[in-house]
Design an enzyme around this catalytic site. Sequence first.
Site, PDB file in Angstrom:
ATOM      1  N   GLU A   1       0.756  -1.146  -0.023  1.00 24.65           N
ATOM      2  CA  GLU A   1      -0.114  -0.043   0.077  1.00 24.65           C
ATOM      3  C   GLU A   1       0.927   1.186   0.004  1.00 24.65           C
ATOM      4  O   GLU A   1       1.920   1.307   0.868  1.00 24.65           O
ATOM      5  CB  GLU A   1      -0.854  -0.193   1.314  1.00 24.65           C
TER       6      GLU A   1
ATOM      7  N   ASP B   1      -5.688  10.939   8.776  1.00 22.85           N
ATOM      8  CA  ASP B   1      -4.407  10.460   9.216  1.00 22.85           C
ATOM      9  C   ASP B   1      -3.843  10.844  10.653  1.00 22.85           C
ATOM     10  O   ASP B   1      -4.059  12.252  10.702  1.00 22.85           O
ATOM     11  CB  ASP B   1      -3.354  10.368   8.349  1.00 22.85           C
TER      12      ASP B   1
ATOM     13  N   TYR C   1     -11.038  -2.940   3.751  1.00 21.78           N
ATOM     14  CA  TYR C   1     -10.100  -2.447   4.725  1.00 21.78           C
ATOM     15  C   TYR C   1     -11.004  -2.052   5.828  1.00 21.78           C
ATOM     16  O   TYR C   1     -11.733  -1.243   5.741  1.00 21.78           O
ATOM     17  CB  TYR C   1      -9.443  -1.341   3.978  1.00 21.78           C
TER      18      TYR C   1
END
Lengths: 279, 407
Positions: free
Chosen positions: A49, A60, A175
């Site tokens: 990734e 993030d 995911y």
Amino acid sequence: MNRIDRRFAALKQAERVALVPYVTAGHPLPESTVPVLHAAVRAGADLLEIGMPFSDVMADGPVIQNAHERALAQGTGLDQVLDMVRAFRQDDPETPIILMGYANPIERRGAERFAGQAAEAGVDGLLIVDCPADEADQLQACLKDRGIHQIFLVAPTTTENRLKHASRLAGGFVYYVSIKGVTGAASLDVDSLAPVIARVREKIDLPVAVGFGIREPAQAAAVSATADAVVIGSALVERLDRCETSDEAITVVADFLAPVRQAMDNSAFVVSEKIVRPA
Amino acid sequence: MVEQAFKLKQEQALPDAGGHFGIFGGRFVSETLMPALEELDEAWRHYLQDKDFLAELDRDLAHFVGRPSPLYLAENLTRQVGGARIVLKREDLNHTGAHKINNTVGQGLLARAMGKRRVIAETGAGQHGVASATIAARLGMECVVYMGAEDVRRQAINVYRMKLLGAEVVAVESGSRTLKDALNEAMRDWVTNVDDTFYILGTVAGPHPYPAMVRDFNAVVGREARAQMLTEYGRLPDALVACVGGGSNAIGLFYPFIDDVAVDMVGVEAAGRGLSGEAHAASLCAGRVGVLHGSRTYLLDDDSGQIRHTHSISAGLDYPGVGPEHAWLKDQGRARYVGVSDTEALEAFHALTRSEGIMPALESAHAIAYGMKLAAELPRDRVVLVNLSGRGDKDINTVADLEGMKF
């Protein structure tokens, strides 16, 4: 057939759980990314990734945010990311590559143009963090034409309706975000995983990768018991951040991933034994 | 009155259920945030129908905020300009000194109704942070305000004000260390602490339902102004002028006038050191369509899609995006957007202060500057209504600094 599908089919045969490291392209150095990716594969990574640097990485945490800022400051934009994928593909035609990033750089390039360039460079999957299934139709159409899977995040709180919606668009794997919060924020509670993953599997017929909050071999091993893939990002990026040369980065990746791989394999062995001799 | 107006607007169906204004808006956020946004959307829709909630909101707006704010005919400024009458909507007279409190009172009550015990907010100039800390103090909630480290330095007095009110102020060191980075950080906090935390977003940007919800809480400005114009002047204004950073005071003024198509609506962006360079914050005048902070809108980015650093003399306008409803109004041609430079805003700051004894916030001074320009071009029987969105006390240090004054 897309490399991601091919890879998961092979892993299933081998009863192996996928290890998926995440690195931000151009971090810690523009020239370190391609050798780091190869080193990751040698250390047991099954899929890769790659983060596409963006100025405002809202989902993030500080570690990956810092990596994006450093990469941008050293001039890594979309073109450079695609160059890195191209360079990696020259020596590794098989390991699937998933690009992970944010919507605006793709929007600026144009989804169709980007999809074409990414496919040509050898990209297999795209995960746009701030493009949930609700907003993904347009991008989806462009990616489908080029044989690139769109990967979606699923959270502990994702409702049945949203799971159904995502299942219509999702390809490759799902995911599963294992914690509430941003990347690298906290450690994962492994015990809570099994029931939610079962719920996801009921609605979406794709391999399930688990990420956000996996920091060490023991956790990766525990997650291997229920997931099809383990994603490790912040813990690796944090170590890469301290590297000053590509050689150092290569060593760090190998030293960090090898024990993770080993722990996962041991755990998978235990799991398969359990399957053979159910209690 | 609030209740009636909400009902009316709900029938007009924008945004759609997913928060879209045409191609703009939406919810471009990580899946981890979606359930929180859905919960908020549901609560907002529910309480807008709740008589008790709306009655309490009305009471707070009257007795805590000090509404209605007056319309003020700026006779001296009008004479000086020599054209249309300039009328000011006095949001600077609200408790805490700006329109921001309209929204934080609304969201604060909503937070309490939803059973949250902690509120967080982002702030640029500090006005929204102060307004959030104020309502948190009144409702007895824990409050954390995220503020870019650069803004913490520029707005030291507001930082202290927030601390006095019991809020924790977190200086954000990432990115350009301004408003956009504070917003990123607040989103991160929210996604991590969503169970007990309510995010009081301060402008009409961000993912749905924020653009629509913040608009609804600020629309009291336009509803009052419209009624006041009819009562006091027997007519509607010819033009509305308001500054636009994220765009909450402007949409609050514009929204109740959208169907009055004869009323010209002008949003004034920060042209900084000029629209031809990069030192400005005029996303509608000089930006393009992209995705930032959860919605599709006009924004300022470079050719590889990275969000640009912006500049304005006023921290409150120093933002690279803009609310999606403004993007839609621009593309529909219902509102128009212009730029006013740092210098022009500073001139207007002095002009209003000296002619009327009213010191505007530097943000609002952008609207004053364009209002003067527009009034000068119009005949004397016309009315230009300018939203004086905040008072200038907070900017005294900035102005003094620019003019070489040291205390």
